[in-house]
Motif scaffolding. Structure first.
Motif, PDB file in Angstrom:
ATOM      1  N   TYR A  30       0.830  -1.198   0.000  1.00  0.00           N
ATOM      2  CA  TYR A  30       0.000   0.000   0.000  1.00  0.00           C
ATOM      3  C   TYR A  30       0.866   1.251   0.000  1.00  0.00           C
ATOM      4  O   TYR A  30       0.631   2.188  -0.747  1.00  0.00           O
ATOM      5  N   ALA A  31       1.918   1.225   0.831  1.00  0.00           N
ATOM      6  CA  ALA A  31       2.793   2.393   0.929  1.00  0.00           C
ATOM      7  C   ALA A  31       3.467   2.689  -0.401  1.00  0.00           C
ATOM      8  O   ALA A  31       3.685   3.836  -0.759  1.00  0.00           O
ATOM      9  N   ASN A  32       3.805   1.649  -1.138  1.00  0.00           N
ATOM     10  CA  ASN A  32       4.532   1.832  -2.389  1.00  0.00           C
ATOM     11  C   ASN A  32       3.645   2.332  -3.521  1.00  0.00           C
ATOM     12  O   ASN A  32       4.129   2.551  -4.637  1.00  0.00           O
ATOM     13  N   ASP A  33       2.356   2.487  -3.266  1.00  0.00           N
ATOM     14  CA  ASP A  33       1.481   3.074  -4.274  1.00  0.00           C
ATOM     15  C   ASP A  33       1.905   4.514  -4.574  1.00  0.00           C
ATOM     16  O   ASP A  33       1.627   5.029  -5.652  1.00  0.00           O
ATOM     17  N   TYR A  34       2.541   5.153  -3.630  1.00  0.00           N
ATOM     18  CA  TYR A  34       3.009   6.524  -3.806  1.00  0.00           C
ATOM     19  C   TYR A  34       4.533   6.547  -3.789  1.00  0.00           C
ATOM     20  O   TYR A  34       5.162   6.062  -2.853  1.00  0.00           O
ATOM     21  N   ASP A  35       5.120   7.145  -4.809  1.00  0.00           N
ATOM     22  CA  ASP A  35       6.572   7.257  -4.889  1.00  0.00           C
ATOM     23  C   ASP A  35       6.996   8.538  -4.181  1.00  0.00           C
ATOM     24  O   ASP A  35       7.467   9.494  -4.803  1.00  0.00           O
ATOM     25  N   GLU A  80      -0.698   9.377   7.241  1.00  0.00           N
ATOM     26  CA  GLU A  80      -0.225  10.237   6.155  1.00  0.00           C
ATOM     27  C   GLU A  80      -0.645   9.751   4.774  1.00  0.00           C
ATOM     28  O   GLU A  80      -1.061  10.550   3.922  1.00  0.00           O
ATOM     29  N   LEU A  81      -0.541   8.460   4.517  1.00  0.00           N
ATOM     30  CA  LEU A  81      -0.905   7.941   3.192  1.00  0.00           C
ATOM     31  C   LEU A  81      -2.387   8.156   2.903  1.00  0.00           C
ATOM     32  O   LEU A  81      -2.772   8.480   1.772  1.00  0.00           O
ATOM     33  N   GLU A  82      -3.204   7.999   3.930  1.00  0.00           N
ATOM     34  CA  GLU A  82      -4.634   8.238   3.744  1.00  0.00           C
ATOM     35  C   GLU A  82      -4.924   9.717   3.505  1.00  0.00           C
ATOM     36  O   GLU A  82      -5.820  10.068   2.736  1.00  0.00           O
ATOM     37  N   ILE A 105      -2.848  11.820   2.012  1.00  0.00           N
ATOM     38  CA  ILE A 105      -2.437  12.082   0.635  1.00  0.00           C
ATOM     39  C   ILE A 105      -3.476  11.545  -0.346  1.00  0.00           C
ATOM     40  O   ILE A 105      -3.801  12.200  -1.347  1.00  0.00           O
ATOM     41  N   ASP A 106      -4.000  10.373  -0.072  1.00  0.00           N
ATOM     42  CA  ASP A 106      -5.055   9.803  -0.923  1.00  0.00           C
ATOM     43  C   ASP A 106      -6.275  10.714  -0.941  1.00  0.00           C
ATOM     44  O   ASP A 106      -6.881  10.953  -2.004  1.00  0.00           O
ATOM     45  N   PHE A 107      -6.630  11.255   0.224  1.00  0.00           N
ATOM     46  CA  PHE A 107      -7.761  12.179   0.329  1.00  0.00           C
ATOM     47  C   PHE A 107      -7.500  13.440  -0.496  1.00  0.00           C
ATOM     48  O   PHE A 107      -8.366  13.904  -1.245  1.00  0.00           O
ATOM     49  N   ILE A 108      -6.299  13.997  -0.363  1.00  0.00           N
ATOM     50  CA  ILE A 108      -5.930  15.207  -1.111  1.00  0.00           C
ATOM     51  C   ILE A 108      -6.015  14.949  -2.608  1.00  0.00           C
ATOM     52  O   ILE A 108      -6.514  15.784  -3.371  1.00  0.00           O
ATOM     53  N   GLU A 109      -5.521  13.794  -3.023  1.00  0.00           N
ATOM     54  CA  GLU A 109      -5.523  13.451  -4.449  1.00  0.00           C
ATOM     55  C   GLU A 109      -6.949  13.366  -4.987  1.00  0.00           C
ATOM     56  O   GLU A 109      -7.263  13.902  -6.051  1.00  0.00           O
ATOM     57  N   LYS A 110      -7.825  12.728  -4.238  1.00  0.00           N
ATOM     58  CA  LYS A 110      -9.230  12.583  -4.671  1.00  0.00           C
ATOM     59  C   LYS A 110      -9.965  13.923  -4.648  1.00  0.00           C
ATOM     60  O   LYS A 110     -10.856  14.165  -5.471  1.00  0.00           O
ATOM     61  N   ALA A 111      -9.599  14.782  -3.696  1.00  0.00           N
ATOM     62  CA  ALA A 111     -10.280  16.078  -3.551  1.00  0.00           C
ATOM     63  C   ALA A 111     -10.002  17.015  -4.722  1.00  0.00           C
ATOM     64  O   ALA A 111     -10.701  18.010  -4.895  1.00  0.00           O
ATOM     65  N   GLN A 112      -8.993  16.689  -5.541  1.00  0.00           N
ATOM     66  CA  GLN A 112      -8.707  17.514  -6.717  1.00  0.00           C
ATOM     67  C   GLN A 112      -9.916  17.626  -7.638  1.00  0.00           C
ATOM     68  O   GLN A 112     -10.156  18.674  -8.243  1.00  0.00           O
ATOM     69  N   THR A 113     -10.665  16.539  -7.717  1.00  0.00           N
ATOM     70  CA  THR A 113     -11.808  16.500  -8.629  1.00  0.00           C
ATOM     71  C   THR A 113     -13.135  16.320  -7.892  1.00  0.00           C
ATOM     72  O   THR A 113     -14.158  16.050  -8.517  1.00  0.00           O
ATOM     73  N   ASN A 114     -13.095  16.448  -6.581  1.00  0.00           N
ATOM     74  CA  ASN A 114     -14.318  16.274  -5.796  1.00  0.00           C
ATOM     75  C   ASN A 114     -14.426  17.429  -4.802  1.00  0.00           C
ATOM     76  O   ASN A 114     -13.755  17.439  -3.773  1.00  0.00           O
ATOM     77  N   LYS A 115     -15.262  18.391  -5.106  1.00  0.00           N
ATOM     78  CA  LYS A 115     -15.416  19.581  -4.259  1.00  0.00           C
ATOM     79  C   LYS A 115     -16.172  19.293  -2.969  1.00  0.00           C
ATOM     80  O   LYS A 115     -16.341  20.176  -2.130  1.00  0.00           O
ATOM     81  N   LYS A 123     -18.775  10.958   7.792  1.00  0.00           N
ATOM     82  CA  LYS A 123     -18.146  11.888   6.855  1.00  0.00           C
ATOM     83  C   LYS A 123     -16.980  12.653   7.482  1.00  0.00           C
ATOM     84  O   LYS A 123     -16.449  13.584   6.880  1.00  0.00           O
ATOM     85  N   ILE A 124     -16.599  12.256   8.689  1.00  0.00           N
ATOM     86  CA  ILE A 124     -15.490  12.918   9.387  1.00  0.00           C
ATOM     87  C   ILE A 124     -14.336  11.939   9.565  1.00  0.00           C
ATOM     88  O   ILE A 124     -14.527  10.812  10.017  1.00  0.00           O
ATOM     89  N   LYS A 125     -13.133  12.383   9.210  1.00  0.00           N
ATOM     90  CA  LYS A 125     -11.919  11.626   9.492  1.00  0.00           C
ATOM     91  C   LYS A 125     -10.964  12.533  10.274  1.00  0.00           C
ATOM     92  O   LYS A 125     -10.990  13.754  10.130  1.00  0.00           O
ATOM     93  N   TRP A 126     -10.106  11.903  11.063  1.00  0.00           N
ATOM     94  CA  TRP A 126      -9.192  12.648  11.929  1.00  0.00           C
ATOM     95  C   TRP A 126      -7.756  12.227  11.661  1.00  0.00           C
ATOM     96  O   TRP A 126      -7.416  11.051  11.798  1.00  0.00           O
TER      97      TRP A 126
END
Length: 226
Positions: free
Chosen positions: A20-25, A100-102, A104-114, A205-208
């Motif tokens: 899972y960690a290696n999904d992101y370089d 942290e990986l989660e 980053i995944d959230f940030i990546e998805k939020a690019q196209t999801n307002k 709908k809340i994550k910490w």
């Protein structure tokens, strides 16, 4: 045999985590983020000199000297370790604690999801000094309607909530939120989350991000400043 089976299970869990960690370089090209006309690359910032270091001597870990003697200052992180009050790992069984990986995944998805919003719940002075890319600064105090009513209604608009009548709210367009503050010793994000819970905000709908800025900086991940 029980011990052997336990070791096999731990090994498999470790390998799964690595996959899972290696999904992101994050030590290479990083993750390209385009958000609100801004562009970021989230990665672990590493100086060439620091890449040659093979970690600390184990005996130093427990002595308080967390890095090998003689390391360059740019390869060493120093933190205050006695501030604040340690928070629990979970706020409750409904709100997920993430790393942290989660994030980053959230940030990546939020690019196209307002309908996804990363919230830095610290006060503005802290946010302006340093934050996580794409985070919106909504200070924890603004979640307190009794003390900051005007700011509170601004918060409602940002997170997709409408007030129907006094103390009754429409959460049909509530956004998915990740909140963080300074670290595991910081109560600001939990204060904001508890106010959202009391408001009736959908907890699924809340994550910490409990680790907050301390954990983010400990891993030398990309930061922004205003």
């Amino acid at each position: 045999m029980k011990t052997i089976h336990s070791r096999i299970f731990v090994a498999l869990a470790f390998v799964s985590g690595l996959a899972y960690a290696n999904d992101y370089d994050l030590r290479g090209d990083g993750v390209q983020i385009n958000y609100d006309d801004n562009s970021y690359i989230i990665k672990r910032i590493t100086d060439e000199e620091c890449k040659k270091i093979n970690g600390a001597d184990p005996k130093n870990i427990w002595s308080g000297n967390y890095a090998k003697e003689g390391l360059s200052e740019k390869c060493v992180k120093k933190f205050v370790t006695t501030v604040g009050k340690i928070t629990p790992m979970k706020i409750n069984d409904k709100i997920e604690t993430i790393g942290e990986l989660e994030v980053i995944d959230f940030i990546e998805k939020a690019q196209t999801n307002k309908n996804m919003l990363l919230i830095d719940a610290r006060l503005p002075d802290w946010f302006l000094q340093m934050s996580i890319p794409t985070a919106e600064n909504i200070p924890f105090t603004y979640f307190d309607k009794s003390k900051y009513p005007d700011d509170f209604y601004d918060v409602l608009e940002m997170i997709g909530v409408k007030e129907i009548s006094k103390d009754k709210y429409d959460f049909s367009k509530a956004k998915e939120l990740v909140l963080f503050c300074n670290g595991a010793w910081c109560p600001q994000s939990t204060f904001a989350i508890n106010n959202l819970i009391n408001l009736g905000y959908p907890q699924e709908k809340i994550k910490w991000y409990r680790g907050g800025m301390y954990s983010w900086k400990m891993l030398n991940l990309t930061t922004t400043s205003e």
